[in-house]
Scaffold this motif. Structure first.
Motif, PDB file in Angstrom:
ATOM      1  N   GLY A  40       2.299  -7.980   3.573  1.00  0.00           N
ATOM      2  CA  GLY A  40       3.513  -7.165   3.591  1.00  0.00           C
ATOM      3  C   GLY A  40       3.200  -5.687   3.763  1.00  0.00           C
ATOM      4  O   GLY A  40       3.968  -4.948   4.378  1.00  0.00           O
ATOM      5  N   SER A  41       2.068  -5.260   3.220  1.00  0.00           N
ATOM      6  CA  SER A  41       1.688  -3.855   3.368  1.00  0.00           C
ATOM      7  C   SER A  41       1.373  -3.535   4.823  1.00  0.00           C
ATOM      8  O   SER A  41       1.654  -2.442   5.309  1.00  0.00           O
ATOM      9  CB  SER A  41       0.469  -3.538   2.507  1.00  0.00           C
ATOM     10  N   ILE A  42       0.774  -4.526   5.522  1.00  0.00           N
ATOM     11  CA  ILE A  42       0.454  -4.306   6.933  1.00  0.00           C
ATOM     12  C   ILE A  42       1.745  -4.172   7.733  1.00  0.00           C
ATOM     13  O   ILE A  42       1.868  -3.324   8.624  1.00  0.00           O
ATOM     14  CB  ILE A  42      -0.419  -5.457   7.458  1.00  0.00           C
ATOM     15  N   TYR A  43       2.715  -4.985   7.377  1.00  0.00           N
ATOM     16  CA  TYR A  43       4.050  -4.885   7.981  1.00  0.00           C
ATOM     17  C   TYR A  43       4.612  -3.480   7.773  1.00  0.00           C
ATOM     18  O   TYR A  43       5.116  -2.837   8.695  1.00  0.00           O
ATOM     19  CB  TYR A  43       4.909  -5.956   7.307  1.00  0.00           C
ATOM     20  N   MET A  44       4.456  -2.986   6.549  1.00  0.00           N
ATOM     21  CA  MET A  44       4.939  -1.639   6.242  1.00  0.00           C
ATOM     22  C   MET A  44       4.174  -0.581   7.032  1.00  0.00           C
ATOM     23  O   MET A  44       4.767   0.372   7.549  1.00  0.00           O
ATOM     24  CB  MET A  44       4.788  -1.387   4.735  1.00  0.00           C
ATOM     25  N   ILE A  45       2.854  -0.760   7.142  1.00  0.00           N
ATOM     26  CA  ILE A  45       2.058   0.222   7.882  1.00  0.00           C
ATOM     27  C   ILE A  45       2.499   0.260   9.346  1.00  0.00           C
ATOM     28  O   ILE A  45       2.666   1.327   9.937  1.00  0.00           O
ATOM     29  CB  ILE A  45       0.561  -0.112   7.768  1.00  0.00           C
ATOM     30  N   GLY A  46       2.709  -0.914   9.926  1.00  0.00           N
ATOM     31  CA  GLY A  46       3.185  -0.959  11.307  1.00  0.00           C
ATOM     32  C   GLY A  46       4.512  -0.227  11.455  1.00  0.00           C
ATOM     33  O   GLY A  46       4.717   0.547  12.391  1.00  0.00           O
ATOM     34  N   ALA A  47       5.397  -0.459  10.493  1.00  0.00           N
ATOM     35  CA  ALA A  47       6.712   0.170  10.557  1.00  0.00           C
ATOM     36  C   ALA A  47       6.596   1.684  10.430  1.00  0.00           C
ATOM     37  O   ALA A  47       7.194   2.437  11.201  1.00  0.00           O
ATOM     38  CB  ALA A  47       7.603  -0.385   9.454  1.00  0.00           C
ATOM     39  N   TYR A  48       5.802   2.147   9.456  1.00  0.00           N
ATOM     40  CA  TYR A  48       5.687   3.587   9.249  1.00  0.00           C
ATOM     41  C   TYR A  48       5.022   4.272  10.440  1.00  0.00           C
ATOM     42  O   TYR A  48       5.501   5.289  10.937  1.00  0.00           O
ATOM     43  CB  TYR A  48       4.911   3.891   7.959  1.00  0.00           C
ATOM     44  N   GLN A  94      -8.476 -13.466  -5.321  1.00  0.00           N
ATOM     45  CA  GLN A  94      -7.873 -13.017  -4.069  1.00  0.00           C
ATOM     46  C   GLN A  94      -6.508 -12.397  -4.311  1.00  0.00           C
ATOM     47  O   GLN A  94      -6.175 -11.345  -3.759  1.00  0.00           O
ATOM     48  CB  GLN A  94      -7.724 -14.200  -3.111  1.00  0.00           C
ATOM     49  N   VAL A  95      -5.724 -13.050  -5.170  1.00  0.00           N
ATOM     50  CA  VAL A  95      -4.397 -12.524  -5.469  1.00  0.00           C
ATOM     51  C   VAL A  95      -4.511 -11.158  -6.136  1.00  0.00           C
ATOM     52  O   VAL A  95      -3.820 -10.204  -5.781  1.00  0.00           O
ATOM     53  CB  VAL A  95      -3.619 -13.511  -6.367  1.00  0.00           C
ATOM     54  N   LEU A  96      -5.443 -11.048  -7.088  1.00  0.00           N
ATOM     55  CA  LEU A  96      -5.611  -9.769  -7.791  1.00  0.00           C
ATOM     56  C   LEU A  96      -6.006  -8.661  -6.827  1.00  0.00           C
ATOM     57  O   LEU A  96      -5.439  -7.575  -6.840  1.00  0.00           O
ATOM     58  CB  LEU A  96      -6.670  -9.910  -8.880  1.00  0.00           C
ATOM     59  N   ALA A  97      -7.002  -8.955  -5.985  1.00  0.00           N
ATOM     60  CA  ALA A  97      -7.501  -7.915  -5.082  1.00  0.00           C
ATOM     61  C   ALA A  97      -6.436  -7.503  -4.075  1.00  0.00           C
ATOM     62  O   ALA A  97      -6.221  -6.311  -3.837  1.00  0.00           O
ATOM     63  CB  ALA A  97      -8.740  -8.421  -4.344  1.00  0.00           C
ATOM     64  N   THR A  98      -5.744  -8.479  -3.498  1.00  0.00           N
ATOM     65  CA  THR A  98      -4.771  -8.095  -2.476  1.00  0.00           C
ATOM     66  C   THR A  98      -3.520  -7.494  -3.118  1.00  0.00           C
ATOM     67  O   THR A  98      -2.859  -6.652  -2.520  1.00  0.00           O
ATOM     68  CB  THR A  98      -4.392  -9.287  -1.567  1.00  0.00           C
ATOM     69  N   PHE A  99      -3.236  -7.871  -4.365  1.00  0.00           N
ATOM     70  CA  PHE A  99      -2.126  -7.212  -5.065  1.00  0.00           C
ATOM     71  C   PHE A  99      -2.482  -5.750  -5.314  1.00  0.00           C
ATOM     72  O   PHE A  99      -1.652  -4.855  -5.176  1.00  0.00           O
ATOM     73  CB  PHE A  99      -1.813  -7.925  -6.386  1.00  0.00           C
ATOM     74  N   GLY A 100      -3.751  -5.530  -5.656  1.00  0.00           N
ATOM     75  CA  GLY A 100      -4.217  -4.146  -5.821  1.00  0.00           C
ATOM     76  C   GLY A 100      -4.015  -3.358  -4.538  1.00  0.00           C
ATOM     77  O   GLY A 100      -3.609  -2.196  -4.572  1.00  0.00           O
ATOM     78  N   LEU A 101      -4.297  -3.997  -3.413  1.00  0.00           N
ATOM     79  CA  LEU A 101      -4.106  -3.329  -2.128  1.00  0.00           C
ATOM     80  C   LEU A 101      -2.647  -2.913  -1.932  1.00  0.00           C
ATOM     81  O   LEU A 101      -2.368  -1.826  -1.424  1.00  0.00           O
ATOM     82  CB  LEU A 101      -4.525  -4.249  -0.979  1.00  0.00           C
ATOM     83  N   ILE A 102      -1.722  -3.786  -2.352  1.00  0.00           N
ATOM     84  CA  ILE A 102      -0.297  -3.447  -2.227  1.00  0.00           C
ATOM     85  C   ILE A 102      -0.021  -2.133  -2.957  1.00  0.00           C
ATOM     86  O   ILE A 102       0.596  -1.220  -2.418  1.00  0.00           O
ATOM     87  CB  ILE A 102       0.597  -4.543  -2.855  1.00  0.00           C
ATOM     88  N   LEU A 103      -0.512  -2.045  -4.214  1.00  0.00           N
ATOM     89  CA  LEU A 103      -0.249  -0.846  -5.013  1.00  0.00           C
ATOM     90  C   LEU A 103      -0.847   0.383  -4.338  1.00  0.00           C
ATOM     91  O   LEU A 103      -0.228   1.435  -4.257  1.00  0.00           O
ATOM     92  CB  LEU A 103      -0.828  -1.012  -6.423  1.00  0.00           C
ATOM     93  N   ILE A 104      -2.085   0.217  -3.829  1.00  0.00           N
ATOM     94  CA  ILE A 104      -2.758   1.356  -3.195  1.00  0.00           C
ATOM     95  C   ILE A 104      -1.982   1.805  -1.956  1.00  0.00           C
ATOM     96  O   ILE A 104      -1.720   2.995  -1.769  1.00  0.00           O
ATOM     97  CB  ILE A 104      -4.200   0.972  -2.819  1.00  0.00           C
ATOM     98  N   PHE A 105      -1.589   0.855  -1.127  1.00  0.00           N
ATOM     99  CA  PHE A 105      -0.884   1.231   0.099  1.00  0.00           C
ATOM    100  C   PHE A 105       0.473   1.853  -0.213  1.00  0.00           C
ATOM    101  O   PHE A 105       0.866   2.839   0.412  1.00  0.00           O
ATOM    102  CB  PHE A 105      -0.712   0.018   1.018  1.00  0.00           C
ATOM    103  N   MET A 218       8.970  -2.149   1.484  1.00  0.00           N
ATOM    104  CA  MET A 218       9.716  -3.025   2.390  1.00  0.00           C
ATOM    105  C   MET A 218       8.974  -4.335   2.627  1.00  0.00           C
ATOM    106  O   MET A 218       9.588  -5.363   2.886  1.00  0.00           O
ATOM    107  CB  MET A 218      10.001  -2.327   3.726  1.00  0.00           C
ATOM    108  N   GLY A 219       7.639  -4.299   2.529  1.00  0.00           N
ATOM    109  CA  GLY A 219       6.857  -5.495   2.775  1.00  0.00           C
ATOM    110  C   GLY A 219       7.035  -6.554   1.701  1.00  0.00           C
ATOM    111  O   GLY A 219       7.138  -7.740   1.990  1.00  0.00           O
ATOM    112  N   GLU A 220       7.122  -6.103   0.444  1.00  0.00           N
ATOM    113  CA  GLU A 220       7.237  -7.066  -0.653  1.00  0.00           C
ATOM    114  C   GLU A 220       8.566  -7.799  -0.593  1.00  0.00           C
ATOM    115  O   GLU A 220       8.682  -8.937  -1.020  1.00  0.00           O
ATOM    116  CB  GLU A 220       7.089  -6.368  -2.010  1.00  0.00           C
ATOM    117  N   GLN A 221       9.600  -7.115  -0.083  1.00  0.00           N
ATOM    118  CA  GLN A 221      10.918  -7.761  -0.020  1.00  0.00           C
ATOM    119  C   GLN A 221      10.876  -9.011   0.848  1.00  0.00           C
ATOM    120  O   GLN A 221      11.547  -9.985   0.582  1.00  0.00           O
ATOM    121  CB  GLN A 221      11.944  -6.785   0.563  1.00  0.00           C
ATOM    122  N   ILE A 222      10.097  -8.947   1.920  1.00  0.00           N
ATOM    123  CA  ILE A 222      10.125 -10.050   2.872  1.00  0.00           C
ATOM    124  C   ILE A 222       8.941 -11.000   2.654  1.00  0.00           C
ATOM    125  O   ILE A 222       8.944 -12.136   3.119  1.00  0.00           O
ATOM    126  CB  ILE A 222      10.168  -9.501   4.317  1.00  0.00           C
TER     127      ILE A 222
END
Lengths: 304, 387
Positions: A40-48, A94-105, A218-222
């Motif tokens: 979802g963060s990648i989706y957000m990055i593309g959008a931004y 994996q969930v922990l690490a990628t969830f961390g990425l969400i917060l960072i992004f 916006m990524g987490e919503q979808i």
């Protein structure tokens, strides 16, 4: 009747947006066995990235390559720096690490762009509505999303079924160990798949820009809905993701559109509206539960 | 530019961790929504509140403002409140934007003897039977926002309305409030989702019902998306809209632009109000922040002034809760909206105005005050409140 057709188009349009996200997610999950919450963060990055470039240059079209490039680049970097270390770990890590990425992004985007949403105006070519049938007006931009989504689906079909890379991807999703044992450069394949998934997510993000607000989170919503698609369609199956996306898009839209009306015929007004809204937002999860009961591996995976 | 912003943000956040607190400062706990699509609402609440703090003081008393993000999650708001109450021993609270967070959090705060002064959310369930002597609302009771919109739609002569709001407490209050004062017929009523991003299905229903006016309540990013999609569907020219201010704040207007021209809305405050307090506020805002002002900031500014008045009257002694409460109740401050007082349930009694989106002098659309809707308007629940 025109109302029904319009709702059907709305459902298909929502469906293809989900497909663009789910295609990447299902490949990453199916082939690499990684749960990537940061999709979802990648989706957000593309959008931004796309929206920012489009706003700065004044050209919507320049936003497309910018959004795609930024998303793919982010995807490859994430794979190289973080996800690559997670292949051998269990799903919780994996969930922990990628969830961390969400917060960072999310925090990084807040710092760069602030909390107020970004907007891009539509290109004149895609602005306005078109009369598809007498009395059925539909926004051109949403039609364009449907067309692009279907083209991407066709392209993916050809890529997966007719090329050598596609063959490896298919092989990887059915038996990862065997592909590795046959001496295929799995690392390269993984990076490629991750980049491709990120590219599609970026495309979805940029296309969503003019309709939805480009905003942090916006990524987490979808994302949750996308995971539902992956589960219903069957992990690792692009074909499954495609049909599950469309089914989900149409089911979600028609529940929202018709359920309160149906309930109102058997109940009093306000309760029917509130209950209808409640059930329709649960609808896709109910659908997932039913699918899991009947076909635990997803609709489009053959039970073996 | 972006890099500069990034560096600024990094340096600001680095300062934030430094313990720069005086020993005897009065702690104020702010729980607000800073992340997600509605993040700008909480940001404006925080920044508006800070504008009223002169050199870190409110009413001459040093205060220490602790801000936490609830992420629009009721559970998270509750947890922060517990931590603020038990670990930080905070007695004064404010900040919550959303009624569902307020509903989960405020009762805990006031039941433990602390004060809560709301800069935004004013859910109906806390305004009537469950009112509390330590609970004050500076903004409005939810319904009254939309009662004014209902009255305006009636005044404008509309006969058939289609109404939409998200399925949560404030959304239900919104539709109830609108219907209380709208004299025409309701052509349709839809509850959307609070996390919805695409309204195509609802808009198709609006078009099919052929109403002569649409009323919708969608705060923050939700409202921006709703209005943009409404315009993209070609409905803006077909069916006019009457809304209350949460669906058309300064940020929404900047995002929607010319498409919003002609839109009718109601509010208890507008940036063009001609009173000394508001001029001071607007000057301070424009000097401090380079972004559109919203009524969230104005309400938080008033909230800070309310706390300042009580801190000043009690000389910063918040241990005597009765004296502090009595001082708060007087509402002895110059509100940016002009006249202001608390009703019997400690919710505002205030005037409501009709606003319209028009072309401003620089060609950009602005929100202009054009008339009055209600005078000294309280709320529908005050009678049920026994204190």
């Amino acid at each position: 009747m025109t109302l029904f057709l319009e709702q059907l188009l709305n459902g298909v349009q929502f469906g293809v947006m989900l497909f663009l996200l789910a295609a990447g997610l299902t490949l990453i999950f199916g082939i690499m066995g990684v749960i990537n919450l940061a999709h979802g963060s990648i989706y957000m990055i593309g959008a931004y990235a796309g929206t920012w470039v489009a706003a700065e240059t004044g050209s919507f079209w320049l936003g497309i390559p910018a959004g795609l490039a930024a998303a793919a680049f982010a995807g490859v970097v994430i794979e190289f720096l973080v996800v690559r270390r997670l292949y051998g770990r269990d799903h919780l890590d994996q969930v922990l690490a990628t969830f961390g990425l969400i917060l960072i992004f999310n925090q990084a985007i807040t710092m760069l762009f602030g909390r107020q949403p970004l907007f891009v105006s539509m290109p004149a070519l895609l602005d306005g509505s078109v009369e598809l049938l007498p009395g059925l007006f539909y926004p051109v931009y949403r039609l364009a999303i449907i067309v692009v989504g279907l083209l991407v689906a066709l392209g993916l079909y050809l890529l997966i079924n007719k090329t050598r890379v596609g063959m490896l991807v298919r092989a990887g999703s059915t038996n990862r160990e065997m592909v590795r044992a046959l001496g295929v450069d799995v690392r390269l394949l993984y990076t490629l798949v991750f980049g491709l998934g990120a590219l599609l997510a970026g495309l979805a993000g940029f296309m969503a820009g003019p309709i939805l607000a480009v905003q942090v989170g916006m990524g987490e919503q979808i994302l949750i809905t996308t995971f539902v698609v992956v589960v219903i369609g069957g992990v690792g199956s692009i074909r499954g993701a495609f049909f599950a996306s469309l089914i989900l898009g149409i089911v979600d839209t028609s529940l929202r559109a018709y359920l309160p009306g149906l309930l109102r015929q058997i109940m009093v007004g306000p309760e029917a509206d509130a209950l209808g809204a409640g059930i329709s937002s649960m609808g896709i999860y109910l659908l997932m539960a039913i699918v899991l009961l009947i076909r635990p591996k997803g609709l489009f995976i053959r039970n073996s | 530019m972006i890099l500069k912003k990034a560096l600024l943000a990094i340096s600001v956040s680095a300062f934030a961790v430094l313990p720069a607190l005086a020993q005897d400062a009065v702690k104020i706990g702010m729980i607000t929504t800073l992340t997600g699509p509605a993040g700008y609402l909480g940001q404006d609440v925080r920044d508006g509140f800070k504008l009223a703090m002169e050199d870190g003081k409110l009413g001459g008393v040093p205060v220490d403002l602790l801000v936490e993000d609830d992420g629009l999650k009721p559970g998270q708001g509750k947890q922060i409140a517990e931590r603020f109450l038990n670990e930080d021993k905070i007695k004064l609270f404010t900040g919550i934007v959303f009624s569902n967070v307020a509903g989960a959090t405020v009762p805990d705060i006031v039941d433990s003897g602390a004060f809560y002064v709301s800069p935004n959310a004013g859910p109906s369930n806390l305004a009537g039977k469950e009112c509390n002597e330590n609970y004050f609302v500076v903004s409005w009771q939810n319904d009254s926002l939309h009662e004014s919109a209902g009255q305006l739609a009636t005044n404008l002569g509309y006969k058939k309305a289609f109404i939409l709001a998200p399925n949560y407490q404030a959304g239900k209050d919104a539709l109830a409030g609108f219907k209380r004062y709208f004299k025409g017929e309701i052509a349709g009523e839809i509850y959307t989702r609070l996390d919805q991003t695409d309204f195509a299905a609802e808009l198709a229903q609006v078009r099919a019902a052929k109403p002569d006016v649409v009323f919708q309540f969608h705060p923050g990013g939700l409202g921006i998306t709703f209005l943009r999609q409404y315009e993209q569907a070609g409905l803006m020219k077909e069916i006019p809209m009457v809304v209350a201010e949460p669906s058309m704040d300064g940020v929404t207007l900047a995002a929607v632009g010319d498409a919003a021209l002609g839109l009718n809305l109601t509010s208890h405050w507008n940036s063009d109000f001609d009173n000394a307090a508001n001029k001071k506020f607007m000057d301070a805002w424009n000097k401090a922040y380079n972004r559109p002002v919203t009524y969230y900031a104005a309400q938080a500014y008033d909230t800070a002034l309310a706390y300042a008045s009580a801190l000043k009257a009690t000389d910063g002694n918040i241990d005597d809760a009765d004296a502090f409460r009595a001082a708060l109740r007087k509402a002895d401050f110059e509100s940016v909206r002009g006249k202001f007082s608390f009703g019997p349930n400690q919710h505002p009694v205030q005037d409501w105005y009709a606003l319209k989106v028009e072309k401003g002098p620089e060609g950009k659309p602005i929100i202009k005050t054009v008339g009055e809707v209600f005078k000294d308007h309280g709320d529908a629940y005050a009678a049920e409140c026994k204190m």
